[in-house]
Design a protein around this motif. Structure first.
Motif, PDB file in Angstrom:
ATOM      1  N   UNK A 177     -28.029  14.101 -35.882  1.00 52.44           N
ATOM      2  CA  UNK A 177     -28.310  13.052 -34.793  1.00 52.44           C
ATOM      3  C   UNK A 177     -29.622  12.455 -35.142  1.00 52.44           C
ATOM      4  N   UNK A 178     -30.700  13.379 -35.607  1.00 55.35           N
ATOM      5  CA  UNK A 178     -31.866  12.832 -35.892  1.00 55.35           C
ATOM      6  C   UNK A 178     -31.899  11.860 -37.065  1.00 55.35           C
ATOM      7  N   UNK A 179     -31.322  12.357 -38.152  1.00 54.34           N
ATOM      8  CA  UNK A 179     -31.372  11.672 -39.273  1.00 54.34           C
ATOM      9  C   UNK A 179     -30.652  10.200 -39.118  1.00 54.34           C
ATOM     10  N   UNK A 239     -34.649  13.977 -29.385  1.00 55.84           N
ATOM     11  CA  UNK A 239     -36.085  13.933 -29.240  1.00 55.84           C
ATOM     12  C   UNK A 239     -36.713  13.857 -30.725  1.00 55.84           C
ATOM     13  N   UNK A 240     -36.065  14.317 -31.869  1.00 55.08           N
ATOM     14  CA  UNK A 240     -36.909  14.460 -33.205  1.00 55.08           C
ATOM     15  C   UNK A 240     -36.594  12.987 -33.488  1.00 55.08           C
ATOM     16  N   UNK A 246     -40.091   8.056 -39.129  1.00 59.91           N
ATOM     17  CA  UNK A 246     -38.669   7.597 -39.651  1.00 59.91           C
ATOM     18  C   UNK A 246     -38.346   7.367 -41.281  1.00 59.91           C
ATOM     19  N   UNK A 247     -39.596   7.675 -42.098  1.00 56.54           N
ATOM     20  CA  UNK A 247     -39.734   7.598 -43.419  1.00 56.54           C
ATOM     21  C   UNK A 247     -38.721   8.475 -43.880  1.00 56.54           C
ATOM     22  N   UNK A 248     -38.090   8.332 -45.257  1.00 48.28           N
ATOM     23  CA  UNK A 248     -37.398   9.170 -45.826  1.00 48.28           C
ATOM     24  C   UNK A 248     -37.920  10.393 -46.540  1.00 48.28           C
ATOM     25  N   UNK A 249     -37.622  11.280 -46.496  1.00 48.80           N
ATOM     26  CA  UNK A 249     -38.410  12.772 -47.151  1.00 48.80           C
ATOM     27  C   UNK A 249     -37.492  13.564 -47.697  1.00 48.80           C
TER      28      UNK A 249
END
Length: 506
Positions: A177-179, A239-240, A246-249
């Motif tokens: 969900x966060x991703x 929440x996350x 929001x940057x990819x890591x």
């Protein structure tokens, strides 16, 4: 000797005689043998008259013993067995009959929605179903199966489409969900293209696929949450997604860099000496003109055979102003809460037996939740108790009483498994290095089943550490309360059972 009682059976008369010794039974011998006791009259029962049915069936080949057999009650054990089996069968049949009646009743309520015509370029209503692994249940699809059995029939009858997002491990649903939310934030900021945009560039798609239309379809659908455990992970993912960067890591690579390498320290590595650095400048100039050096065109990003060499795209740094989480969360898809209780373990077998004969209660609960979602009757989500609306964060709290007590011991089990693994890892590393350095020949068992190399052991260790970390993070989410953030205020709604007035509007 005197006769004081006479009994008659099917094979003759018996006299109960009393003498000086005691009581004895005497069976009469057939005629014309003399009577054992002269003077005693033999008493027999006159034969019963046989009816017309016996005379009609006498010559049909039916054995006479069957015609003369008198009905009688079964034995005590058979009566107990038939009573128990009959009662259980009656309970099962009656329960399944009521289940069918309840399901058909709700199907008739929503069936008219499936008959509404849809334009060929429009989309039907679509909801997203969120489920995750139940604590201490090895079947990670249990919640999804519950949805398909009790909720899906109503969606099918109302022509409501759905997508299922299921978390296979603890905490997997929250991460998913966060991703997804971070990906939407990057699309809004213009840092990434959506899937519809990429497809439209390859081939024009029909229908309105603009971000505004897509957003309208998401709000018109809904999020179906199966059970309280899924609600915890879903809210944690919200929440996350709206609070973190929001940057990819690469989370796996970042975690791998934090792992210590003391387990894989090689004592032989210190004995390896590096080549002398003297004369490096003289050899470098000659090596450039050696036959093994690459051509000048290749060095300048051009190949004489394949033309221009394609370089990887240069990733531009994201401005810091775009990576700021919003102060308030935008309006989200309404949430449909479906109660779900899972009984696991030997101690809960009585509950399982009770649920088997009371299937109608789960059918009714699933139909009511699905009916509320289909009819789209909603209200704002509340996180405090009030006289008007209940606290939605206390949804299905009673189901937590049935979670196995071993769930609280998950951190201890993880620590024990980690300790045992590292004890065995040292021996495996030693064997791998002995074979790699040629210090000994492999045994017959090692030839048939080669041991893992040091590179494979490093990969296995990383996977196990990731699994343990995810389990502990998921345990913290599922063991706590449903999270609530101030950003959620006014952005979340829940489906509720429609009132009589709302039913008339639909």
């Amino acid at each position: 000797m005197s006769v004081f009682d006479v009994f008659h059976t099917g094979d003759g008369a018996f006299w109960l005689c009393k003498d000086f010794v005691g009581t004895k039974w005497f069976k009469p011998r057939p005629w014309p043998f003399p009577h054992p006791f002269p003077g005693i009259i033999q008493m027999t029962t006159p034969p019963s008259e046989k009816g017309g049915l016996h005379a009609a069936l006498k010559y049909t080949g039916i054995p006479p013993s069957w015609l003369e057999k008198r009905p009688k009650l079964p034995s005590r054990n058979w009566l107990i067995f038939m009573s128990v089996v009959g009662s259980l069968t009656a309970l099962y049949v009656d329960d399944r009959r009521k289940c069918k009646q309840i399901r058909n009743e709700y199907i008739e309520k929503v069936q008219h929605l499936a008959e509404v015509p849809v334009f060929h370029k429009d989309w039907t209503r679509k909801v997203t179903v969120y489920s995750c692994r139940y604590p201490e249940d090895h079947d990670h699809e249990r919640s999804m199966k519950y949805f398909k059995k009790y909720v899906k029939p109503i969606f099918v009858a109302a022509a409501v489409d759905y997508d299922i997002i299921n978390g296979n491990q603890y905490g997997a649903l929250a991460s998913k969900v966060a991703d997804d939310i971070k990906k939407k934030r990057r699309e809004i900021a213009g840092l990434e293209k959506s899937r519809d945009q990429l497809l439209h560039e390859l081939q024009p798609q029909t229908g309105d696929r603009s971000p505004t239309a897509r957003r309208r379809r998401e709000l018109g659908g809904g999020a179906v949450i199966i059970g309280r455990h899924s609600l915890k992970e879903y809210m944690e993912g919200l929440r996350r997604g709206w609070s973190e960067s929001m940057l990819k890591r690469d989370a796996e690579e970042e975690f791998a860099n934090t792992l210590p390498d003391d387990v894989f320290d090689d004592p032989l590595a210190s004995t390896v000496t590096e080549a002398p650095m003297e004369g490096l400048d003289s050899t470098s100039s000659s090596s450039s003109s050696s036959p093994l050096s690459p051509p000048v065109d290749v060095v300048r990003n051009r190949s004489p055979l394949f033309g221009q060499i394609r370089q990887p795209p240069v990733r531009r740094p994201t401005p810091a102003s775009l990576d700021v989480p919003p102060a308030m969360m935008p309006l989200q898809a309404p949430i449909g809460l479906v109660p779900f209780t899972n009984h696991i373990g030997f101690k809960q077998v009585p509950y399982m037996i009770y649920d088997f004969f009371t299937e109608r209660y789960r059918v009714l609960s699933g139909c009511q939740a699905a009916y509320a979602i289909v009819m789209e009757n909603k209200r704002p989500m509340t996180h405090i108790d009030s006289m008007v609306t209940p606290n939605d964060l206390d949804f299905d709290r009673q189901s937590e009483r049935y979670i196995k007590s071993s769930w609280n011991k998950l951190p201890k089990r993880t620590e024990t498994a980690k300790t045992d693994y590292y004890k065995e890892l040292k021996d495996k590393i030693k064997v791998a290095r002995e074979l790699a350095y040629g210090e000994r020949e492999p045994t017959r068992a090692e030839r048939s089943n080669p041991p893992m190399t040091e590179v494979e052991l490093r990969g296995q260790r990383l996977k196990k550490e990731l699994k343990w970390k995810d389990d502990l993070e998921g345990w913290e989410v599922l063991s706590g309360e449903v999270v609530w953030d101030d950003k959620f205020e006014g952005a979340l709604e829940v489906f509720v059972a429609p009132t009589h007035s709302s039913q008339e509007e639909h």
